[in-house]
Design a protein around this motif. Structure first.
Motif: not given
Length: 253
Positions: A158, A162, A231-232, A234-235, A239
């Motif tokens: 993450f 970021d 976009k998926y 880490s999210a 997770e």
């Protein structure tokens, strides 16, 4: 992760602890994430934010119900964690300790990842142990440190993602030492994570196998993480790693 602890210490399924952790996570996360947006301007809130507030309010009610089912020692720990969560979002810290006017724990340079890992470790290890009135043995201490290391590693993809968006004031690990060295630190933490499993007084074959599996999969996600990840990546996938860990334990039992 809380359920993983119950299984690892051969404790019975504890609905009160698990559901409290579930609803408290929703409540705390939404409080931290949306407090800065909502503040006290209820009349000007967008519809999507109102829906989130309503959802959080329902989760808070359920959290309070399960909170009342826990024993007194557990409530003491929860009180400490609640204060930490509150200070993480609310600007009450003296400005001389910070770099800007937010005055909350998350703005202390370099501290964010360690605060989150510490709270996660306390919730997912100490909470079920204390509520089951189990002795705080050496194995509990080892598991607590083990979980702290693992959560730190989980957060690295993450922080890498970021890197282009986080304020330099946060002083995240990738900001300070770069992506390559961040991954090296993650690998070292995973090595500590798996080695600690063999320092426990009671070594469980199923726990060792599941720990090896989750370490290897987490290692792959860490190595292949980048600033331009999907976009998926880490999210969703990173997770979901604790869910995979729990799933392997349930299948191997």
């Amino acid at each position: 992760m809380t359920w993983v602890t119950l299984i690892s210490f051969d404790l019975p399924y504890d609905e009160n602890v698990l559901y409290f952790a579930f609803f408290a996570t929703i409540t705390a996360y939404n409080f931290i994430k949306y407090f800065g947006l909502a503040k006290f301007h209820h009349r000007s809130l967008a519809n999507w934010l109102r829906i989130i507030q309503l959802f959080s309010a329902v989760a808070f009610v359920f959290m309070c119900y399960y909170l009342l089912q826990l024993n007194l020692r557990t409530l003491t720990l929860i009180g400490f964690l609640a204060v930490a969560t509150f200070l993480y979002a609310i600007p009450l810290i003296p400005k001389r300790y910070l770099f800007d006017e937010q005055q909350n724990l998350r703005e202390i340079s370099g501290a964010k990842i360690y605060i989150i890992a510490l709270v996660w470790a306390f919730v997912t290890v100490l909470l079920p142990i204390i509520n089951a009135e189990l002795e705080l043995s050496a194995d509990v201490s080892v598991t607590l440190f083990q979980r702290f290391c693992y959560v730190l590693v989980l957060m690295l993809p993450f922080e890498i993602r970021d890197l282009n968006y986080d304020s330099l004031k946060l002083a995240t690990i990738p900001q300070k030492i770069g992506i390559k060295k961040t991954k090296i630190i993650g690998v070292l933490l995973l090595m500590v994570f798996i080695m600690l499993e063999f320092f426990k007084d009671e070594i469980n074959e199923i726990s060792v196998i599941s720990t090896l599996m989750i370490m290897f999969i987490t290692l792959l996600f860490l190595i292949f993480s980048s600033k331009k990840q999907h976009k998926y990546y880490s999210a969703f996938w990173v997770e979901a790693l604790p869910i995979f860990w729990l799933g392997t334990l349930l299948l191997l039992r």
